[in-house]
Design an enzyme around this catalytic site. Structure first.
Site, PDB file in Angstrom:
ATOM      1  N   LYS A  81       6.679  -2.101   1.889  1.00  0.00           N
ATOM      2  CA  LYS A  81       5.480  -1.515   2.574  1.00  0.00           C
ATOM      3  C   LYS A  81       4.222  -2.344   2.430  1.00  0.00           C
ATOM      4  O   LYS A  81       3.397  -2.116   1.576  1.00  0.00           O
ATOM      5  CB  LYS A  81       5.095  -0.010   1.595  1.00  0.00           C
ATOM      6  CG  LYS A  81       4.217   0.884   2.878  1.00  0.00           C
ATOM      7  CD  LYS A  81       4.166   2.188   2.385  1.00  0.00           C
ATOM      8  CE  LYS A  81       3.283   3.100   3.278  1.00  0.00           C
ATOM      9  NZ  LYS A  81       3.485   3.088   4.496  1.00  0.00           N
ATOM     10  N   TYR A  86       0.792  -1.148   0.043  1.00  0.00           N
ATOM     11  CA  TYR A  86      -0.085   0.049   0.080  1.00  0.00           C
ATOM     12  C   TYR A  86       0.895   1.309   0.093  1.00  0.00           C
ATOM     13  O   TYR A  86       2.067   1.224   0.202  1.00  0.00           O
ATOM     14  CB  TYR A  86      -1.039   0.091   1.266  1.00  0.00           C
ATOM     15  CG  TYR A  86      -0.121   0.466   2.547  1.00  0.00           C
ATOM     16  CD1 TYR A  86       0.693  -0.697   3.208  1.00  0.00           C
ATOM     17  CD2 TYR A  86      -0.345   1.500   3.264  1.00  0.00           C
ATOM     18  CE1 TYR A  86       1.234  -0.203   4.195  1.00  0.00           C
ATOM     19  CE2 TYR A  86       0.170   1.930   4.335  1.00  0.00           C
ATOM     20  CZ  TYR A  86       1.060   1.047   4.980  1.00  0.00           C
ATOM     21  OH  TYR A  86       1.449   1.145   6.294  1.00  0.00           O
ATOM     22  N   GLU A 130      12.439   2.476  13.955  1.00  0.00           N
ATOM     23  CA  GLU A 130      11.314   3.591  13.337  1.00  0.00           C
ATOM     24  C   GLU A 130      10.292   3.521  14.315  1.00  0.00           C
ATOM     25  O   GLU A 130      10.036   2.478  15.073  1.00  0.00           O
ATOM     26  CB  GLU A 130      11.130   3.132  11.977  1.00  0.00           C
ATOM     27  CG  GLU A 130      10.416   1.856  11.558  1.00  0.00           C
ATOM     28  CD  GLU A 130      10.089   1.605  10.234  1.00  0.00           C
ATOM     29  OE1 GLU A 130      10.098   2.418   9.435  1.00  0.00           O
ATOM     30  OE2 GLU A 130      10.256   0.474   9.927  1.00  0.00           O
ATOM     31  N   LEU A 168      11.220   1.141   6.884  1.00  0.00           N
ATOM     32  CA  LEU A 168      10.595   1.675   5.694  1.00  0.00           C
ATOM     33  C   LEU A 168      11.249   3.081   5.292  1.00  0.00           C
ATOM     34  O   LEU A 168      11.609   3.769   5.912  1.00  0.00           O
ATOM     35  CB  LEU A 168       9.453   2.018   5.900  1.00  0.00           C
ATOM     36  CG  LEU A 168       8.604   2.540   4.668  1.00  0.00           C
ATOM     37  CD1 LEU A 168       8.232   1.237   3.679  1.00  0.00           C
ATOM     38  CD2 LEU A 168       7.121   3.006   5.015  1.00  0.00           C
TER      39      LEU A 168
HETATM   40  N1  PDD Z   1       2.779   5.035   7.392  1.00  0.00           N
HETATM   41  N2  PDD Z   1       7.778   3.746   8.878  1.00  0.00           N
HETATM   42  C1  PDD Z   1       6.524   3.044   8.826  1.00  0.00           C
HETATM   43  C2  PDD Z   1       6.493   1.603   9.513  1.00  0.00           C
HETATM   44  C3  PDD Z   1       5.495   3.617   8.079  1.00  0.00           C
HETATM   45  O1  PDD Z   1       4.112   2.760   8.187  1.00  0.00           O
HETATM   46  C4  PDD Z   1       5.627   4.859   7.691  1.00  0.00           C
HETATM   47  C5  PDD Z   1       4.168   5.323   6.922  1.00  0.00           C
HETATM   48  C6  PDD Z   1       6.499   5.508   7.813  1.00  0.00           C
HETATM   49  C7  PDD Z   1       6.825   6.817   6.928  1.00  0.00           C
HETATM   50  O2  PDD Z   1       6.772   6.805   5.742  1.00  0.00           O
HETATM   51  P1  PDD Z   1       6.106   7.904   4.634  1.00  0.00           P
HETATM   52  O3  PDD Z   1       7.061   9.166   5.136  1.00  0.00           O
HETATM   53  O4  PDD Z   1       6.612   7.623   3.428  1.00  0.00           O
HETATM   54  O5  PDD Z   1       4.756   8.252   5.217  1.00  0.00           O
HETATM   55  C8  PDD Z   1       7.796   4.949   8.326  1.00  0.00           C
HETATM   56  C9  PDD Z   1       2.002   5.503   6.692  1.00  0.00           C
HETATM   57  C10 PDD Z   1       1.529   7.003   6.761  1.00  0.00           C
HETATM   58  C11 PDD Z   1       0.776   4.618   7.179  1.00  0.00           C
HETATM   59  O6  PDD Z   1       0.643   3.566   7.316  1.00  0.00           O
HETATM   60  O7  PDD Z   1      -0.428   5.363   7.438  1.00  0.00           O
END
Ligand code: PDD
Length: 287
Positions: free
Chosen positions: A147, A33, A180, A205
């Protein structure tokens, strides 16, 4: 006005939208996703999000079921039909519906779902009162760079955090280092004012916000260091913050109940948050 979702080629009323009961995303978490922010009608960092989507799909040995350009058109249409100018778009691709059996099915067609909803993004860095995080052992698999929709450890961690009155949970690896957050990337500012965030080689990620903030920091002359840091180092750091598509840049003011620095959002964090907000307003692409 009713919400509209896109499901496998059709625009459907959100409350009636559905996928098959044997969709492999539902049964095996066999899918990936993306979440992208929409700011002033623009999809922020759309190309990097699509690059990461295609990379995640490749790692699962799946193809994007519709061409990338068509996906962009569908995104515009979903935003239009939901009247979203500020908000977020969610995009999910799974291996599709097939009789339940672990190996890849031969004939399944990938399933694509898009939804969007409005969100009122905070307008200024001053709006950031800072967040609290709690630490939790990282028990996830070794491919957190993908992801994947398999988010159970993340969901449990976030719930733990919320039950402790915190905004986010930080995962800690067996060496005591922060990997993270459950849905965000983790950062600290060191004593020299450099920003530190874990490198992409060590099972996290690759956040799109992380990538953009690293670039904005470099352009602003702020030193950056991509390396792991320990929980102890973070607790002693002058500043800490988190980044994600939906949190932007957000200060962390407490870690496991201990104040970070002064216990207020720090200057480097607020500067980066400002830079990121102007980046979103300006709609520059990240290419
Ligand atoms: N989450 N680390 C994890 C485990 C994440 O699920 C996310 C993003 C990030 C940050 O990635 P980005 O900057 O590309 O949003 C880091 C999204 C927002 C979610 O699951 O809703």
């Amino acid at each position: 006005m009713s919400r509209i979702a896109y499901v496998n080629g059709r625009y459907m009323r959100h409350d009636l939208a559905h996928v098959h009961v044997e969709d492999r995303g539902y049964q095996f978490s066999d899918g990936v996703y993306e979440v992208a922010a929409v700011y002033g009608g623009r999809v922020i960092d759309e190309e990097p999000h699509l690059d990461r989507l295609e990379r995640s799909l490749r790692e699962l040995r799946m193809d994007l079921p519709i061409p990338r350009n068509a996906l962009k058109l569908v995104t515009r249409e979903v935003l239009r039909r939901n009247r979203v100018r500020d908000g977020m778009v969610y995009l999910q691709v799974t291996r599709g519906a097939a009789t339940r059996d672990h190996p890849f099915p031969e004939d399944a067609e990938g399933a694509v779902v898009l939804t969007a909803r409005p969100v009122q993004w905070p307008e200024t860095a001053a709006a950031d009162r800072g967040a609290e995080v709690v630490s939790i052992p990282d028990g996830r698999w070794g491919r957190c760079d993908v992801k994947s929709v398999s988010l159970l450890p993340n969901v449990l961690a976030k719930q733990d955090a919320r039950e402790q009155g915190a905004y986010e949970a930080w995962f800690i690896d067996p060496q005591g280092r922060v990997t993270e957050g459950s849905s965000t990337n983790a950062w600290i500012v060191d004593d020299a004012g450099r920003v530190v965030t874990r490198d992409l080689e060590s099972n996290i990620l690759g956040g799109i916000t992380r990538q953009t903030v690293l670039r904005l920091a470099r352009e602003a002359g702020i030193g950056v260091d991509e390396r792991p840091f320990t929980l102890t180092e973070a607790q002693a750091a002058p500043e800490a913050f988190l980044t994600s598509t939906t949190s932007f840049v957000r200060a962390i003011v407490r870690i496991d109940g201990q104040p970070v620095g002064t216990g207020e959002p720090g200057p480097v964090t607020l500067r980066l948050r400002d830079l990121y907000l102007s980046y979103c307003r300006g709609g520059r692409t990240n290419r």
